[in-house]
Design a protein around this motif. Structure first.
Motif, mmCIF file in Angstrom:
data_model
loop_
_atom_site.group_PDB
_atom_site.id
_atom_site.type_symbol
_atom_site.label_atom_id
_atom_site.label_comp_id
_atom_site.label_asym_id
_atom_site.label_seq_id
_atom_site.Cartn_x
_atom_site.Cartn_y
_atom_site.Cartn_z
ATOM 1 N N GLY A 167 0.810 -1.204 0.000
ATOM 2 C CA GLY A 167 0.000 0.000 0.000
ATOM 3 C C GLY A 167 0.841 1.250 0.000
ATOM 4 O O GLY A 167 2.050 1.205 -0.288
ATOM 5 N N PHE A 168 0.206 2.376 0.339
ATOM 6 C CA PHE A 168 0.916 3.664 0.324
ATOM 7 C C PHE A 168 0.227 4.625 1.275
ATOM 8 O O PHE A 168 -0.929 4.421 1.680
ATOM 9 N N ALA A 169 0.959 5.679 1.651
ATOM 10 C CA ALA A 169 0.411 6.755 2.469
ATOM 11 C C ALA A 169 -0.049 7.881 1.549
ATOM 12 O O ALA A 169 0.571 8.158 0.518
ATOM 13 N N LEU A 170 -1.152 8.533 1.920
ATOM 14 C CA LEU A 170 -1.698 9.620 1.104
ATOM 15 C C LEU A 170 -2.037 10.786 2.015
ATOM 16 O O LEU A 170 -2.795 10.646 2.979
ATOM 17 N N ASN A 171 -1.467 11.960 1.713
ATOM 18 C CA ASN A 171 -1.751 13.165 2.470
ATOM 19 C C ASN A 171 -2.945 13.885 1.849
ATOM 20 O O ASN A 171 -3.136 13.856 0.637
ATOM 21 N N VAL A 187 -8.176 -1.332 1.884
ATOM 22 C CA VAL A 187 -8.476 -0.778 3.212
ATOM 23 C C VAL A 187 -7.942 0.645 3.268
ATOM 24 O O VAL A 187 -6.817 0.911 2.839
ATOM 25 N N VAL A 188 -8.754 1.554 3.799
ATOM 26 C CA VAL A 188 -8.344 2.944 3.992
ATOM 27 C C VAL A 188 -8.463 3.249 5.481
ATOM 28 O O VAL A 188 -9.499 2.975 6.093
ATOM 29 N N LYS A 189 -7.387 3.796 6.078
ATOM 30 C CA LYS A 189 -7.424 4.078 7.509
ATOM 31 C C LYS A 189 -6.513 5.252 7.848
ATOM 32 O O LYS A 189 -5.515 5.507 7.151
ATOM 33 N N PRO A 190 -6.840 5.999 8.912
ATOM 34 C CA PRO A 190 -5.954 7.071 9.368
ATOM 35 C C PRO A 190 -4.574 6.518 9.702
ATOM 36 O O PRO A 190 -4.443 5.420 10.247
ATOM 37 N N TRP A 218 -10.499 12.422 10.420
ATOM 38 C CA TRP A 218 -9.735 12.200 11.648
ATOM 39 C C TRP A 218 -8.291 12.670 11.543
ATOM 40 O O TRP A 218 -7.725 13.134 12.542
ATOM 41 N N GLU A 219 -7.683 12.549 10.366
ATOM 42 C CA GLU A 219 -6.271 12.911 10.218
ATOM 43 C C GLU A 219 -6.008 13.427 8.803
ATOM 44 O O GLU A 219 -6.802 13.204 7.889
ATOM 45 N N GLU A 220 -4.868 14.070 8.649
ATOM 46 C CA GLU A 220 -4.505 14.613 7.340
ATOM 47 C C GLU A 220 -3.716 13.624 6.496
ATOM 48 O O GLU A 220 -3.414 13.900 5.335
ATOM 49 N N GLU A 221 -3.343 12.482 7.069
ATOM 50 C CA GLU A 221 -2.661 11.445 6.308
ATOM 51 C C GLU A 221 -3.347 10.108 6.555
ATOM 52 O O GLU A 221 -3.700 9.785 7.694
ATOM 53 N N VAL A 222 -3.535 9.363 5.474
ATOM 54 C CA VAL A 222 -4.186 8.060 5.586
ATOM 55 C C VAL A 222 -3.306 6.995 4.933
ATOM 56 O O VAL A 222 -2.393 7.300 4.157
ATOM 57 N N ILE A 223 -3.602 5.756 5.269
ATOM 58 C CA ILE A 223 -2.934 4.606 4.673
ATOM 59 C C ILE A 223 -3.931 3.881 3.777
ATOM 60 O O ILE A 223 -5.066 3.612 4.187
ATOM 61 N N VAL A 224 -3.508 3.591 2.551
ATOM 62 C CA VAL A 224 -4.306 2.797 1.613
ATOM 63 C C VAL A 224 -3.534 1.509 1.352
ATOM 64 O O VAL A 224 -2.377 1.557 0.931
ATOM 65 N N GLU A 225 -4.155 0.368 1.618
ATOM 66 C CA GLU A 225 -3.427 -0.893 1.467
ATOM 67 C C GLU A 225 -4.350 -2.013 1.008
ATOM 68 O O GLU A 225 -5.582 -1.907 1.075
ATOM 69 N N ASP A 226 -3.740 -3.076 0.523
ATOM 70 C CA ASP A 226 -4.501 -4.241 0.076
ATOM 71 C C ASP A 226 -5.377 -4.776 1.205
ATOM 72 O O ASP A 226 -4.960 -4.812 2.366
ATOM 73 N N TYR A 227 -6.575 -5.195 0.839
ATOM 74 C CA TYR A 227 -7.432 -5.892 1.785
ATOM 75 C C TYR A 227 -7.043 -7.364 1.795
ATOM 76 O O TYR A 227 -7.015 -8.016 0.756
#
Length: 358
Positions: A167-171, A187-190, A218-227
């Motif tokens: 996955g990757f981080a997205l601001n 999956v997308v999560k703070p 909730w936050e300005e950066e999130v994590i997007v990763e494989d489910y």
């Protein structure tokens, strides 16, 4: 603390301005009751709302800790309204530490950190306490900060051969770049959240956009990763040694905020029904996470196991929950460590860590 007397004056620090504020109080309440059973004088204190006013006399606070502690109710089904919490503070100060918090903590023999989430697990409170000369339980400020940021910690883990979902981080400032996940579902999560608050599973572009909206609240950066479709596990580690693996099987959906804290929402099995090989492999990864992130006292690692028996590490928790449904106490109980013994052990190993740093 008198020489030869094992009884201590202890602050159990909880609350704050994290989305896990209510969970923190429940952990703190359980810890407070356990430590009192062991004979300690224990004050349960809200780190943000504090105690009284700046003019309050706190000289004998531990003699009245029973009546002066925060009163705790059950964990609500939704995250707390933090703006309402801020508005309820009488002094309306912009200081994170409420009235008398630092002064009371300096009077304690040790502060038991029952904080969860932002400012409790990200190392900021620990760093401040180091500067104030306050002794506290758990890990130090640097390892706490690294572990709290899921993007940063996963870089550490992957570089050391510990498998994690891709996955990757997205601001939020870069959202207009329309970067999509490698595949769906995702999956997308703070990036620094906990208790699964703001976490979504997206199965297409429309759901992905909504998931980003929900997480960026909730936050300005999130994590997007494989489910990762599979079974969920957790492994606690105390002083570098893994506890038995526990499996978590939610009765509905995934292991979200409600399923974590509502009694009867998940089936938890400890020791988990796994082959010896998989058990040892998962415990090995948990111990390696501790080494890689520099966690020195106690922590808990979360894992997923897919249908091909591949293990994926999701995150490290540096101040694991101590509520009635929390995982670490269940794992400790599986090897004969009672809740009261676990709380005392956390204090003892934390004080040993601090003594070595002097």
């Amino acid at each position: 603390m008198d020489e030869g007397d094992d009884r201590m004056n202890i602050v159990v620090l909880a609350g704050g301005l994290s989305t896990e504020r209510d969970v923190s109080f429940k952990s703190g309440d359980m810890v407070t009751k356990a430590l009192r059973k062991l004979g300690h004088k224990v004050l349960l204190l809200d780190v943000f709302l504090g105690y009284g006013t700046c003019e309050q006399n706190i000289d004998d606070i531990f003699e009245h800790s029973l009546e002066e502690s925060v009163v705790v109710s059950d964990i609500p089904g939704e995250a707390p309204d933090l703006e309402a919490v801020k508005a309820s503070r009488p002094d309306q100060s912009d200081c994170f530490f409420g009235p008398n918090v630092i002064a009371i903590c300096r009077k304690a023999d040790v502060v038991f950190m029952a904080l969860h989430g932002e400012n409790g697990e990200n190392g900021k409170v620990q760093a401040a306490f180091d500067l104030f000369g306050i002794k506290y339980t758990g890990n130090g400020y640097l390892s706490s900060a690294i572990a709290m940021d899921k993007g940063v910690s996963k870089d550490f883990l992957k570089a050391n051969g510990i498998p994690c979902p891709q996955g990757f981080a997205l601001n939020i400032a870069d959202r207009d770049e329309n970067r999509e996940p490698l595949r769906y579902p995702c999956v997308v999560k703070p990036a620094c959240g906990g208790s699964s608050i703001g976490v979504s599973i997206a199965r297409n572009r429309q759901e992905y956009e909504k998931a980003l909206d929900d997480a960026f609240v909730w936050e300005e950066e999130v994590i997007v990763e494989d489910y990762i479709q599979g079974r969920e596990f957790s492994v606690g580690v105390i002083e570098g040694k893994a506890l038995p693996v526990i499996e978590i099987a939610p009765l509905q959906g995934f292991y979200d905020y409600k399923n974590k804290y509502a009694a009867g929402s998940a089936v938890e099995t400890c020791p988990a029904e796994l082959s010896q090989e998989l058990t040892e492999q998962m415990q090995h990864y948990a111990e390696r996470v501790v080494e890689v992130l520099g966690l020195e006292t106690y922590s808990r690692m979360d894992f997923l196991l897919n249908e091909r028996d591949e293990i994926f590490c999701l995150e490290a928790n540096t101040l694991p929950g101590m509520t009635p449904t929390s995982l670490l106490p269940q794992e400790a109980a599986a090897v004969g460590i009672s809740y009261e013994e676990l709380c005392q052990k956390i204090i003892d190993i934390s004080l040993d860590r601090l003594a070595k740093e002097v």
